[in-house]
Design a protein around this motif. Sequence first.
Motif, PDB file in Angstrom:
ATOM      1  N   ALA A   1       0.827  -1.210   0.000  1.00  0.00           N
ATOM      2  CA  ALA A   1       0.000   0.000   0.000  1.00  0.00           C
ATOM      3  C   ALA A   1       0.861   1.259   0.000  1.00  0.00           C
ATOM      4  CB  ALA A   1      -0.935  -0.010   1.212  1.00  0.00           C
ATOM      5  N   VAL A   2       1.926   1.249   0.784  1.00  0.00           N
ATOM      6  CA  VAL A   2       2.816   2.414   0.834  1.00  0.00           C
ATOM      7  C   VAL A   2       3.521   2.599  -0.506  1.00  0.00           C
ATOM      8  CG1 VAL A   2       4.904   3.345   1.913  1.00  0.00           C
ATOM      9  CG2 VAL A   2       3.115   2.323   3.335  1.00  0.00           C
ATOM     10  N   ASP A   3       3.979   1.501  -1.108  1.00  0.00           N
ATOM     11  CA  ASP A   3       4.649   1.587  -2.410  1.00  0.00           C
ATOM     12  C   ASP A   3       3.710   2.110  -3.492  1.00  0.00           C
ATOM     13  OD1 ASP A   3       7.006   0.669  -1.380  1.00  0.00           O
ATOM     14  OD2 ASP A   3       6.857  -1.355  -2.205  1.00  0.00           O
ATOM     15  N   ARG A   4       2.466   1.645  -3.480  1.00  0.00           N
ATOM     16  CA  ARG A   4       1.542   1.992  -4.564  1.00  0.00           C
ATOM     17  C   ARG A   4       0.821   3.318  -4.341  1.00  0.00           C
ATOM     18  NH1 ARG A   4      -3.157  -1.775  -7.460  1.00  0.00           N
ATOM     19  NH2 ARG A   4      -3.797  -0.170  -8.945  1.00  0.00           N
ATOM     20  N   TYR A   5       0.413   3.579  -3.084  1.00  0.00           N
ATOM     21  CA  TYR A   5      -0.443   4.737  -2.818  1.00  0.00           C
ATOM     22  C   TYR A   5       0.227   5.825  -1.976  1.00  0.00           C
ATOM     23  CZ  TYR A   5      -3.991   1.394  -4.360  1.00  0.00           C
ATOM     24  OH  TYR A   5      -4.712   0.469  -5.079  1.00  0.00           O
ATOM     25  N   GLY A   6       1.411   5.558  -1.466  1.00  0.00           N
ATOM     26  CA  GLY A   6       2.100   6.542  -0.642  1.00  0.00           C
ATOM     27  C   GLY A   6       1.870   6.365   0.838  1.00  0.00           C
ATOM     28  N   SER A   7       0.713   5.856   1.213  1.00  0.00           N
ATOM     29  CA  SER A   7       0.395   5.539   2.606  1.00  0.00           C
ATOM     30  C   SER A   7      -0.852   4.665   2.621  1.00  0.00           C
ATOM     31  CB  SER A   7       0.149   6.805   3.433  1.00  0.00           C
ATOM     32  OG  SER A   7      -1.122   7.357   3.143  1.00  0.00           O
ATOM     33  N   VAL A   8      -1.083   3.995   3.744  1.00  0.00           N
ATOM     34  CA  VAL A   8      -2.283   3.168   3.857  1.00  0.00           C
ATOM     35  C   VAL A   8      -3.534   4.041   3.829  1.00  0.00           C
ATOM     36  CG1 VAL A   8      -3.487   1.449   5.255  1.00  0.00           C
ATOM     37  CG2 VAL A   8      -1.001   1.436   5.162  1.00  0.00           C
ATOM     38  N   SER A   9      -3.434   5.244   4.361  1.00  0.00           N
ATOM     39  CA  SER A   9      -4.591   6.148   4.380  1.00  0.00           C
ATOM     40  C   SER A   9      -5.014   6.582   2.986  1.00  0.00           C
ATOM     41  CB  SER A   9      -4.282   7.381   5.235  1.00  0.00           C
ATOM     42  OG  SER A   9      -4.048   7.024   6.577  1.00  0.00           O
ATOM     43  N   ASN A  10      -4.124   6.455   2.007  1.00  0.00           N
ATOM     44  CA  ASN A  10      -4.451   6.837   0.631  1.00  0.00           C
ATOM     45  C   ASN A  10      -5.035   5.691  -0.189  1.00  0.00           C
ATOM     46  OD1 ASN A  10      -3.694   9.541   0.799  1.00  0.00           O
ATOM     47  ND2 ASN A  10      -1.554   9.097   0.309  1.00  0.00           N
ATOM     48  N   VAL A  11      -5.142   4.504   0.390  1.00  0.00           N
ATOM     49  CA  VAL A  11      -5.780   3.392  -0.318  1.00  0.00           C
ATOM     50  C   VAL A  11      -7.211   3.812  -0.674  1.00  0.00           C
ATOM     51  CG1 VAL A  11      -6.658   1.040  -0.032  1.00  0.00           C
ATOM     52  CG2 VAL A  11      -4.351   1.618   0.751  1.00  0.00           C
ATOM     53  N   PRO A  12      -7.646   3.620  -1.913  1.00  0.00           N
ATOM     54  CA  PRO A  12      -8.960   4.122  -2.333  1.00  0.00           C
ATOM     55  C   PRO A  12     -10.116   3.712  -1.428  1.00  0.00           C
ATOM     56  CG  PRO A  12      -7.709   3.423  -4.249  1.00  0.00           C
ATOM     57  CD  PRO A  12      -6.895   3.038  -3.052  1.00  0.00           C
ATOM     58  N   GLY A  13     -10.125   2.456  -0.974  1.00  0.00           N
ATOM     59  CA  GLY A  13     -11.218   2.018  -0.111  1.00  0.00           C
ATOM     60  C   GLY A  13     -11.261   2.774   1.200  1.00  0.00           C
TER      61      GLY A  13
END
Length: 207
Positions: A182-194
Motif C-alpha cells: 500500500a505504501v509503495d503503490r499509494y504513498g500511505s495506507v490512508s491513501n488506499v482508495p477504499g
Amino acid sequence: MSDYRIKSGDTLSSIAKRHNTDVGALMKANPNIKNADLIYADAKLTIPGSKDDFQAQGTGAKGPDLTGGSKPQQTEGSTGAQPVGDMPPGQVGDWIKQATDILKANGIPAEKMDPQAIAAIIQHESSGNPNAINNWDSNAQKGTPSIGLMQTIQPTFDAHKLPGHDNIRNPVDNIIAAVRYAVDRYGSVSNVPGVKNLQNGSGYVGY
C-alpha cells in the motif's frame, strides 16, 4: 440498554436485526460510530432495548468508542505529518501493533501506516480472519487467490514481504506485506482508495 461485544464478521445491520432494533438506533446509542460500515471486532457496543425504548431515553450519554480510542493524534516527533489514529482494540489491534513495530524498524514511517486505516482494510477484506481465501474473483480465476488477513495474492505478498516473515497466512506477516504494498503503490495506507471512500462516507472498494 445492554452491552454487546462485537464479533468477527458482524455488521451493524446484522447486530441490529438480532437485537430487534435498527442501524440508526445503534448509531445514536453509540455516537462514536461515524461510519456504519466501520466497526471492530472485540469492541463493546451499547444495544438499545428497542427503537422506541432508546428514543424515550434520549441521546445525552456518550457511547463506547468503537474506533479504538480518541481522535487521531500526531505521532511524536512528526510535526506536520499526517495524523495517525490510535491502535484498534482486541486481537486485530495486537497483530497490527506487532506488524507496524516491525515495519517501523525496517524504515516505514509511522505516519504512512495509520492503524485505523489498516484495521478498516482488514475488516472489509477478511472480517479479521487470517485464514480467509477468495476463490471466486478474477485473481482466483488466474490461479492466484487473495489470501489472509488483508487478502494479498501470493505474487504481491512475495514481492513485499520482509525476510523471516514469509507466511501469507500468518496475520502479522500478511499485514507487513500488504502495508508495504500500500505504501509503495499509494504513498500511505490512508491513501488506499477504499479507506479514502470510507472517510468520505462512500462504500469500501478493494485495493
